[in-house]
Design an enzyme around this catalytic site. Structure first.
Site, short mmCIF file in Angstrom:
data_model
loop_
_atom_site.label_atom_id
_atom_site.label_comp_id
_atom_site.label_asym_id
_atom_site.label_seq_id
_atom_site.Cartn_x
_atom_site.Cartn_y
_atom_site.Cartn_z
N THR B 15 109.26 -108.16 33.42
CA THR B 15 108.92 -106.82 33.72
C THR B 15 108.83 -105.59 32.42
O THR B 15 108.49 -104.40 32.52
CB THR B 15 109.72 -105.98 34.55
OG1 THR B 15 111.32 -106.16 34.16
CG2 THR B 15 109.62 -106.77 35.87
N ARG B 43 118.54 -106.08 38.40
CA ARG B 43 117.96 -104.99 38.78
C ARG B 43 116.24 -104.54 38.91
O ARG B 43 115.72 -104.13 39.70
CB ARG B 43 118.25 -103.88 37.67
CG ARG B 43 117.95 -102.38 37.98
CD ARG B 43 118.47 -101.56 36.70
NE ARG B 43 118.31 -102.06 35.37
CZ ARG B 43 116.96 -101.75 34.67
NH1 ARG B 43 116.09 -101.08 35.18
NH2 ARG B 43 116.90 -102.25 33.39
N ARG B 103 117.14 -115.99 15.15
CA ARG B 103 116.15 -116.17 13.95
C ARG B 103 116.62 -116.81 12.65
O ARG B 103 115.81 -117.41 11.88
CB ARG B 103 115.52 -114.66 13.71
CG ARG B 103 114.58 -114.04 14.59
CD ARG B 103 114.12 -112.81 14.53
NE ARG B 103 113.25 -112.53 15.53
CZ ARG B 103 113.16 -110.87 15.83
NH1 ARG B 103 113.74 -110.17 15.05
NH2 ARG B 103 112.45 -110.84 16.53
N CYS B 132 108.61 -108.15 14.54
CA CYS B 132 107.05 -107.89 14.70
C CYS B 132 106.69 -107.35 13.33
O CYS B 132 105.36 -107.53 12.89
CB CYS B 132 106.83 -106.43 15.85
SG CYS B 132 108.14 -105.43 15.47
N GLY B 163 107.64 -100.41 19.79
CA GLY B 163 108.64 -101.53 19.16
C GLY B 163 110.17 -101.56 19.71
O GLY B 163 110.86 -102.32 19.72
N LYS B 223 115.97 -107.73 8.49
CA LYS B 223 115.07 -108.77 9.15
C LYS B 223 113.74 -108.95 8.46
O LYS B 223 113.60 -110.14 8.19
CB LYS B 223 114.55 -108.17 10.62
CG LYS B 223 115.68 -108.16 11.46
CD LYS B 223 115.37 -107.52 12.75
CE LYS B 223 116.37 -107.21 13.74
NZ LYS B 223 116.02 -106.02 14.83
N HIS B 252 101.64 -101.18 14.43
CA HIS B 252 102.62 -101.21 13.22
C HIS B 252 101.51 -101.06 12.10
O HIS B 252 100.67 -101.78 11.96
CB HIS B 252 103.43 -102.14 12.87
CG HIS B 252 104.60 -102.05 13.94
ND1 HIS B 252 104.89 -101.19 14.57
CD2 HIS B 252 105.75 -103.06 14.02
CE1 HIS B 252 105.99 -101.31 15.46
NE2 HIS B 252 106.61 -102.46 14.83
#
Lengths: 349, 349
Positions: B15, B43, B103, B132, B163, B223, B252
Site C-alpha cells: 500500500t 493497519r 545493502r 534511489c 523518496g 549510501k 531526482h
C-alpha cells in the site's frame, strides 16, 4: 562633531526587483544621501516610491539624468548600463553596476568588499557588482584562501527565480497555483525570457540559467568561473560550475567542493575561521540539524555556511553548503556596500 | 510454443508509494505471475488493489505469508525487511529488498541490472535494491567506466520528496497551498520523520536527507558513496556526495562531476556511448535547450542524461546532469527488473 556629508545618489532601474531592494537597503543602512534620484525606463517613469517617509517620483533615465550625481547604482539590464553608464561617468559620477556589462572589462574593478575592497582604488568611473551566485561563494571561500591558499572549486547551484526578476517570481507563483488547482499554464519567462523555449519551473529543476555558450557551459556558469578568478586575483584557480534553477522565490544555495593548498586542515579549523569571517554566519551543527536554508535567509545581508565536511578521499578537499539572499548580498546589498566602501575609503568625496 | 512459466510473487509494503509502483510495473511489464500476494502492516491489511482488472485484498505480512512464494519484493521499511526477509528465504523465496537493511551485507548482492546483473548469481536468498539516488548515477556512469575506466565521482543531488514516501508528498502539497494562501503550517515529516526537527520543504532547499553520521555526511550521502563502490566493484573509486531535498514531488536530479582514466576522451565520445547505453536516454542539445528535467521523467523507466561538458581545467574531468523517476528506476522498476533478470538468467525457476 563632524557633519555627515551627504551624497547625490541615483538608482537606475528603481522599479525593478533589485532596484527596490537597493532603495530599501540605502534606507535601512542610513546611507548619507543629500538627494535621491530614482530612474527607470520611460514605461515605468512616474511611479512613486517612498524613501524615509517621503514620496519620490521615478523619472525616465537619460544621459542628462546624471548631472551632479556622485554615485549611480545601476540595475536595469546590461543594455541600459552600456548606454548610460559612460554618460554618468562623464558627468562625474561613480557608477556601481549590477549588470554583466562591464564585469570582465579589465579597466573595471569587480568587487565584493569582504574579498577585494582595495580594487576600488583602481576604478575608472565604473565598478562592477559580480553575479549573485559568484558573490556568496567568494565571501565563504576568501577567508579560507587567505589562510591556506585555494586551488580548486567545484560548485553546483540551487538558484532562486528572483534572480530572473519579479516577473519570474510571479511565474513561479502562478504556475504553482495552476498545478495545485489542476489548471493548465504556459511557461513564458523561465529559464531565459529571450531564449526560444520556456519550461515549467514549479515543482521542477531546470539546469539552464542564462543562454548557452559554445563550450556547453551556460553564461551563468562561465560568469561564476571567470568572475571568481578575477575577484580572487588568481587566473590559475580551477573553477567549474553547474547552475540550476529550482522552485524557490528568493535565496540561492550552493553545494561547493574546494581544495586548499594545505593537507593538514581540519573541519574545526575551517569552522573557526568562518565563525569570525566578515559577512559570514556559520550555521553548522549537524547533531541539532542546524544548516543554512534559503527559506531562513530572506531579507538578511549575510552569507550562511554549513554542512562543512572533509572529503573522504582527498586530503585537502572539503565540502560545504552556502546560502544567501540573492537580491541582497547577491545584488542590492553588495552594491550599497560598495557605495559605503567608496565613502569610507574616501574614494567618493 | 513454449508455455510461459508463472511465478508466485509477493509484494511486501503493497500500500506504500513504492509498493503501488511495483504492482503497476509488474502489470505493465506483464511479469509472468501465477499468484500475486499483496502484504502490508496490520493497519493497511484489507485494502483492495486492482491488478489486471482483478481485485486483490492486501493481507497482513507474517512469517507464514511466504509459503510457496517464488519471488518476494520488499519495500516496507528496513525493520520489516530485517524481520521478515529471513522467513521468506526459509520458505524458499528469493527476496528483492528495496530497503537499506541488507545493502552493505557482503553476502547480499546489490544490483542494478545494467551495471552488475552477474552479481545475481551470488545471491544467498536476498538481493538488495540500491538507494534511489545511487541507481540512476551508476546507470549513467557504468558504460563510461567500462570503456575508459573511472577514478572519481562528485555528486550534488536535487532530490524529490516522494523518496520520503507518500506522506512527504502530501506535506509538500499542503505546505505549498498554505504558503500560497498565506496560511500557517507546521512541518511534521521532512527532512526526516524520526529526527528531532522538521523544516519547510515548499519553496525551500533542505540539505539533509536521512540522519547525520559522525563524519558530518548524512546516511543518504554515505549510501551513495558506499553503494556506488560496491555496485561498481571498485573500493578505490573516489566518491563524494551532497544530498539535498528540493520541492519536487517525483524525479531526482543530479549534478555529477567525474574523472575517467583516459585523457583523450571528448564530449562527443561520451555522447556516442550514452546514446546506446542500456537504460539511458541521452537528452543533450544545448542549442535547442534540450536537457533532462524531473517534470519530464515522471512515469518513465529510463535514466535521462544531458548537459555533458568537458571540465575546463582537468583533462579527464567531465560534468553531466542525470535525472530519473526515483519511484521507478530508483525503486519499483529496478526491483521488478531484478526479478525479470532472475527469470531470464534461470536463477528462479
Amino acid at each position: 562633531m563632524e557633519q555627515k556629508k551627504g551624497f547625490n545618489v541615483a538608482v537606475v532601474g528603481a522599479t525593478g526587483a533589485v532596484g527596490q531592494q537597493m532603495i530599501k537597503t540605502l534606507e535601512s543602512r542610513d546611507f548619507p544621501i543629500s538627494t535621491l534620484t530614482l530612474l527607470s525606463s520611460k514605461r515605468s517613469a512616474g511611479t512613486k516610491v517612498t524613501y524615509k517617509g517621503q514620496e519620490v517620483t521615478v523619472q525616465e533615465a537619460t544621459p542628462e539624468s546624471f548631472k551632479g550625481i556622485d554615485i549611480a547604482l545601476f540595475s536595469a539590464g546590461g543594455g541600459v548600463s552600456k548606454e548610460l553608464a559612460p554618460h554618468a561617468v562623464e558627468h562625474g559620477a561613480i557608477v556601481v553596476d549590477n549588470t554583466s556589462a562591464f564585469r570582465m572589462d579589465e579597466n573595471v574593478p569587480l568587487v565584493v568588499p569582504e574579498v577585494n575592497q582595495e580594487d576600488l582604488f583602481k576604478h575608472n568611473g565604473i565598478i562592477a557588482n559580480p553575479n549573485c551566485s559568484t558573490i556568496q561563494m567568494v565571501v565563504a571561500l576568501e577567508p579560507l584562501k587567505a589562510k591556506y591558499g585555494l586551488s580548486k572549486v567545484l560548485v553546483s547551484t540551487y538558484q532562486a527565480v528572483s534572480g530572473s526578476g519579479a516577473a519570474a517570481v510571479e511565474e513561479l507563483n502562478s504556475q504553482t497555483k495552476a498545478i495545485i488547482n489542476n489548471e493548465s499554464f504556459e511557461p513564458k519567462i523561465l529559464p531565459v525570457k529571450s531564449d526560444k523555449k520556456h519550461y515549467q519551473i514549479a515543482f521542477n529543476a531546470v539546469p539552464q540559467i542564462d543562454v548557452f555558450t559554445e563550450n556547453g557551459f551556460t553564461y551563468e556558469e562561465m560568469k561564476m568561473i571567470n568572475e571568481t578568478k578575477k575577484i580572487m586575483h588568481d587566473d590559475t584557480l580551477k573553477v567549474a560550475a553547474t547552475c540550476v534553477r529550482i522552485p524557490v522565490a528568493t535565496g540561492h544555495s550552493e553545494s561547493v567542493y574546494f581544495e586548499l593548498n594545505d593537507n593538514n586542515v581540519t573541519v574545526a579549523d575551517i569552522k573557526e575561521i568562518l565563525k569570525s569571517a566578515p559577512g559570514v554566519v556559520l550555521q553548522d551543527d549537524p547533531e541539532n540539524q542546524i544548516y543554512p536554508m534559503p527559506a531562513n535567509c530572506v531579507g538578511l545581508n549575510d552569507t550562511f555556511v554549513g554542512r562543512i565536511r572533509k572529503d573522504l578521499d582527498v586530503e585537502n578537499g572539503f565540502h560545504m553548503w552556502v546560502v544567501s539572499d540573492n537580491l541582497l548580498k547577491g545584488a542590492a546589498w553588495n552594491s550599497v556596500q560598495i557605495a559605503e566602501s567608496l565613502v569610507e575609503l574616501g574614494i567618493v568625496k
